[in-house]
Write an enzyme that holds these catalytic residues in place. Sequence first.
Site, PDB file in Angstrom:
ATOM      1  N   GLY A 275      57.406  28.758  35.577  1.00 35.80           N
ATOM      2  CA  GLY A 275      56.930  28.861  33.990  1.00 35.80           C
ATOM      3  C   GLY A 275      58.912  28.703  33.905  1.00 35.80           C
ATOM      4  CG  LEU A 276      58.772  28.115  29.286  1.00 43.07           C
ATOM      5  CD1 LEU A 276      58.675  28.592  28.061  1.00 43.07           C
ATOM      6  CD2 LEU A 276      59.832  26.687  29.390  1.00 43.07           C
ATOM      7  CB  SER A 277      64.496  28.577  31.713  1.00 41.22           C
ATOM      8  OG  SER A 277      66.079  29.342  32.868  1.00 41.22           O
ATOM      9  N   GLY A 278      63.582  31.761  32.313  1.00 34.14           N
ATOM     10  CA  GLY A 278      63.839  32.981  31.871  1.00 34.14           C
ATOM     11  C   GLY A 278      63.076  33.844  31.365  1.00 34.14           C
ATOM     12  CB  SER A 279      59.473  33.192  32.213  1.00 34.31           C
ATOM     13  OG  SER A 279      58.606  32.700  33.330  1.00 34.31           O
ATOM     14  N   GLY A 280      60.415  35.175  34.049  1.00 37.30           N
ATOM     15  CA  GLY A 280      60.905  36.094  35.045  1.00 37.30           C
ATOM     16  C   GLY A 280      60.249  35.782  36.190  1.00 37.30           C
ATOM     17  CE  LYS A 281      60.681  30.107  37.527  1.00 35.77           C
ATOM     18  NZ  LYS A 281      61.373  30.268  35.776  1.00 35.77           N
ATOM     19  CB  SER A 282      64.313  34.537  39.732  1.00 33.47           C
ATOM     20  OG  SER A 282      63.930  32.786  40.494  1.00 33.47           O
TER      21      SER A 282
ATOM     22  CB  SER B  87      56.986  23.608  39.718  1.00 31.14           C
ATOM     23  OG  SER B  87      57.282  25.155  39.423  1.00 31.14           O
TER      24      SER B  87
END
Length: 196
Positions: free
Chosen positions: A33-40, A107
Amino acid sequence: MGEGNLVWHKGKVEYEDRCKLIKQKGLVIWFTGLSGSGKSTIAVELEKELTRLGKLVYRLDGDNIRLGLCSDLGFSEDDRNENIRRITEVAVLFRDAGIITLVSFISPFEFMREVARERLGKDAFVEVYVKASMNACIKRDPKGMYKKAIEGQIKDFTGISSVYEVPENPDIVIDTELLTVEESVRIIYENIKKNI
């Protein structure tokens, strides 16, 4: 010494032996997902919950890996692909060890995510698309990167000056504009519990 001179050295302990020992199967949950989407954020909470449930889990985070294993790479398309190739190989080893591995990397390219799925095996790979609009990610901007990218201080920034290819057939979609972190973790767990 060329690649043709290399031979995989097989041991006497098999994948099944390791799984039996730690009472779980290896699985890779790949957050994109985009940076800031909440993945981490979601991966951190899922790691905590799975550990609480007695599972052996390890989290591989994009920024953390770029501080070490991939510190020699930039953000060109070739370097991004090499970044994903390396993390895929690390995930293959973790999976073979029987560990549940949470990979949270932007990715951005569908092709490389498919390479990861093929390399890991369809039964050991769960793609989680962490969905959020560009506006939401810009508003969150936890690292201040969008502001710098919009101002032209950062080149090749995904979503601004570099493409992000939305997954065509993710296994799970988590819309972080609609779901809380807790709801997201619960949805992912419900989807993977039969595989671990």
